[in-house]
Design an enzyme around this catalytic site. Sequence first.
Site, PDB file in Angstrom:
ATOM      1  CE  LYS A 116      -3.393  -2.815   0.107  1.00 51.22           C
ATOM      2  NZ  LYS A 116      -3.702  -3.356  -1.203  1.00 51.22           N
ATOM      3  CE  LYS A 139      -6.365   2.621   5.259  1.00 51.63           C
ATOM      4  NZ  LYS A 139      -6.546   3.033   3.853  1.00 51.63           N
ATOM      5  N   GLY A 166      -8.678  -6.369   3.257  1.00 46.50           N
ATOM      6  CA  GLY A 166      -9.842  -6.909   3.943  1.00 46.50           C
ATOM      7  C   GLY A 166     -10.089  -6.321   5.318  1.00 46.50           C
ATOM      8  CG  HIS A 216     -13.146  -2.630   7.298  1.00 45.59           C
ATOM      9  ND1 HIS A 216     -13.299  -1.279   7.187  1.00 45.59           N
ATOM     10  CD2 HIS A 216     -12.778  -2.862   8.577  1.00 45.59           C
ATOM     11  CE1 HIS A 216     -13.019  -0.715   8.341  1.00 45.59           C
ATOM     12  NE2 HIS A 216     -12.706  -1.652   9.202  1.00 45.59           N
ATOM     13  CE  LYS A 230     -15.536  -3.041  -2.015  1.00 46.72           C
ATOM     14  NZ  LYS A 230     -14.620  -3.300  -3.137  1.00 46.72           N
ATOM     15  CD  GLU A 248     -11.302  -1.073  -3.163  1.00 50.11           C
ATOM     16  OE1 GLU A 248     -12.047  -2.043  -3.304  1.00 50.11           O
ATOM     17  OE2 GLU A 248     -10.777  -0.777  -2.065  1.00 50.11           O
ATOM     18  NE  ARG A 306      -8.801  -8.899  -5.580  1.00 45.91           N
ATOM     19  CZ  ARG A 306      -9.950  -8.375  -5.189  1.00 45.91           C
ATOM     20  NH1 ARG A 306     -11.037  -8.569  -5.916  1.00 45.91           N
ATOM     21  NH2 ARG A 306     -10.043  -7.639  -4.104  1.00 45.91           N
TER      22      ARG A 306
END
Lengths: 70, 449
Positions: free
Chosen positions: B115, B157, B163, B234, B236, B274, B291
């Site tokens: 990240k 984070k 996830g 977290h 959906k 995102e 992906r």
Amino acid sequence: MKQVAANMAGTVISVLVQPGDTISEGQDVIVLESMKMEVPVQSMEAGKVVEVKANIGDFVNDGDIIVVLE
Amino acid sequence: MRKVLIANRGEIARRIMRTCREKGVATVAVYSDADRDLPFVREADEAVHIGPPPVPHSYLNVEAIIAAAKSTNADAIHPGYGLLSENEAFARRVLEEGLVFIGPSPKVIGQMGDKLTARRIMQEAGVPVVPGCEDSLATVEEATAQAAQIGYPVMLKASAGGGGIGMQICREESQLLQAYQSAKGRAKAYFGNDAMYVEKYVERPRHIEVQIAADNAGNVIHLLERECSIQRRHQKVLEESPSPFLDPATREQLCEAAVKAAKAVGYTGLGTVEFIVDENKNFYFLEMNTRLQVEHAVTEEMTGYDLVAMQLAIADGQPLPVEQRDVQAKRHAIELRVYAEDPVTFLPSPGTISLYQPPAMEHVRIDDGVESGTQVTPFYDPMIAKVIISGETREEAVERAQEAMHHFLITGIKTNIPFLQEVLADEQFRGGDYTTWFITERTTKTNHK
């Protein structure tokens, strides 16, 4: 007799209490794992642990008694 | 491409096979002991057993999957989502074996999987990122110093995270001090990498993502956005498109930023960028998923394109089959994820499905992986089906979704269908005005530990 039941079906991945321990209401007693999720099982009541009915690696069903309190 | 091995299971394996069949491409399924009787195993042209139920021994078992591809003479591997789909080493291994990996290059997977690296690349490319630290934190003191500079609340984070694991909102220094070690420990346990960072926590955020597609010649297009703010833990639960929150100008900027992001990393294949969007419609890059997404079907029903077919074409070296100007939101689409879980506590509910009867309605697509008699095991993700509904308008889609859920019968296990019905009937949802707090605000705190 007071008891703590599993809140879902899953595998026991850790046991956090042992016979003789005094636990408080809301305390985590066991951690279950199911469908990629770890879920602690909490005791709804305070009391002294008499028996732990689940061992690491056991598969328990929703509602199974896992800890017996005095 | 003549034969594709699908290194996945359940609904997504079936979904990929459907397009392969339409394109005349043969399919190979791989399966664990627990999945022996599932429809995806039966429906594949060939199926290879790869190991016992736990994922490290089966669906994450690279050697077994490569051996299955070799023994069946497959020429490509589609990783689906989750499992090995964003595993750089796996993608590299597939290529080394002389097979086609249906996804971007291993290098890009690695860059976007980290990240902090992803943040840095996006920042350099001029894509807005959430204000935060540049490098991983060495100590808790550094964490509090950075947080003070950024300003509370902050989000702690894991750089290798995903996830929601190892993620924590900290509203003040004491919370950060308390959360730091445990979040670091979880990151180490889950990802084998405990590099942590902090970034500004965006209040009342929305998660909106953009689907992109890029061919090997460097052409990149977007296929509009998906609104994914309705989440629990977290993860959906419901996605829709177009987003009821975006105005045309913001949509255009967001989609352009996604294309810029894809170009910045030299992306190839299908991917998702995102973003987190604040109340004032400022948006920030969150991460890139390299992906096929679970919710890709929303885009398919909205635009009319088959995204798996696009993946296969790109992996085969063909140019993008679609031009940007042709991409339009033809319908409003909503996806509901049906989970084997308690509809109140959201806790997993494995067991045997005694009756499984999905709705058969026009404009209602079912992507599922189970049937009557299927044993839903505790080894894998709780999602058993996706219901994708479309309509001429959002209102029509929502009403159709309500009817579809009313006609969806699953007995023997608990499912979240009653909860999905509550969401569809919710006034705030109907108004299209919701944030990632939607579910938390409607359930008690104890359910979301």
